[in-house]
Write a protein that holds these residues in place. Structure first.
Motif, PDB file in Angstrom:
ATOM      1  N   CYS A 168     -14.517  -5.745   2.758  1.00  0.00           N
ATOM      2  CA  CYS A 168     -14.140  -4.385   2.370  1.00  0.00           C
ATOM      3  C   CYS A 168     -13.816  -4.357   0.869  1.00  0.00           C
ATOM      4  CB  CYS A 168     -12.920  -3.942   3.183  1.00  0.00           C
ATOM      5  SG  CYS A 168     -12.174  -2.421   2.567  1.00  0.00           S
TER       6      CYS A 168
ATOM      7  N   CYS B 238      -9.508  -3.547   0.734  1.00  0.00           N
ATOM      8  CA  CYS B 238      -8.505  -4.501   1.238  1.00  0.00           C
ATOM      9  C   CYS B 238      -9.035  -5.942   1.276  1.00  0.00           C
ATOM     10  CB  CYS B 238      -8.017  -4.078   2.627  1.00  0.00           C
ATOM     11  SG  CYS B 238      -9.285  -4.234   3.895  1.00  0.00           S
TER      12      CYS B 238
ATOM     13  N   CYS C  37      -9.139   1.300   5.879  1.00  0.00           N
ATOM     14  CA  CYS C  37      -8.883   1.835   4.532  1.00  0.00           C
ATOM     15  C   CYS C  37      -9.238   3.312   4.442  1.00  0.00           C
ATOM     16  CB  CYS C  37      -9.659   1.043   3.489  1.00  0.00           C
ATOM     17  SG  CYS C  37      -8.952  -0.586   3.199  1.00  0.00           S
TER      18      CYS C  37
HETATM   19 ZN   LIG Z   1     -10.410  -2.210   3.961  1.00  0.00          ZN
END
Ligand SMILES: [Zn+2]
Length: 238
Positions: free
Chosen positions: A153, A156, A176
């Motif tokens: 990601c 994150c 997220c």
């Molecule tokens: Zn994320």
């Protein structure tokens, strides 16, 4: 000193009243801007060899650190059919943009040059070259190091699993996207199907010959096109 190489015209820009600056993607010098004296004055073979996509053998002179001047340009293939097909040319112009904006100047990349050239020949031959248009974008991004990260990601850094979203140049996880602080900033995002992720990863390893043997559905190609349009916009802006 006279320099010689093969090149594909990416764009031509007017310079003064009759002159042009021609941006080439060349085999031996990579991306290069060259000065063309008075090609617009007369309708000449020289002038038509400076049209976008034209593949020519060119010679140029001048000091390396200055704007060098084209002294000869012989068309090997004009790719006129592609240039005159508005829909195809528009899709292809995204590749031209990537090459112009993110390839380093005067650094050859023979792999990308050959791939781009061979793909142009295929696109010109095919009735429906959509798969080739997607392919060349995926491969160009991969070779230039602008391939989206489908593993982690972009916010994150956790490993991406079932669901993928695209936002501002990154693949982002579900967590997220549902996060309030993220939503409050109201960035644009949209889901990316697993089919797109899979095809992206696979296609980046394919050769042109392999692509010929694979059947990809129009739906998936459409999704890929949309995704690529967004990603290229974000990449070039950055
Ligand atoms: Zn994320």
């Amino acid at each position: 000193m006279v320099y010689s190489t093969e090149g594909i015209v990416l764009k031509s820009t007017s310079y003064g009243e009759a002159d042009l600056i021609v941006t080439y993607f060349t085999k031996d010098y990579g991306l290069i801007n060259l000065f063309a004296k008075s090609p617009r004055k007369i309708k000449s073979r020289f002038g038509s060899s400076l049209e976008p996509l034209t593949y020519s053998r060119i010679s140029f002179v001048g000091k390396e650190e200055k704007l060098q001047k084209i002294i000869q340009s012989d068309i090997i293939e004009s790719f006129q059919q592609i240039r005159e097909n508005y829909k195809i040319f528009l899709k292809l112009s995204e590749v031209l943009k990537i090459l112009i904006e993110i390839s380093p100047k005067k650094e050859p990349n023979v792999e990308l040059f050959k791939l781009f050239l061979n793909t142009l020949f295929q696109i010109q031959k095919k009735q429906n070259p959509d798969n080739y248009l997607v392919f060349i974008k995926v491969k160009t991004l991969k070779i230039m190091g602008y391939f989206p990260d489908f593993t982690y990601c972009g916010i994150c850094r956790n490993k991406l699993k079932e669901e993928f979203y695209y936002s501002q140049g990154f693949i982002v996880c579900r967590q997220c996207i549902s996060d309030n602080s993220y939503l409050n900033k109201k960035p644009l995002f949209f889901p990316v199907s697993r089919g797109v992720v899979k095809l992206f990863n696979k296609m980046s390893t394919w050769s042109l010959v392999f692509l010929e043997r694979v059947k990809i559905t129009d739906n998936l190609l459409g999704e890929m096109e949309n995704f690529l349009k967004n990603h290229i916009m974000n990449t070039i802006k950055a």
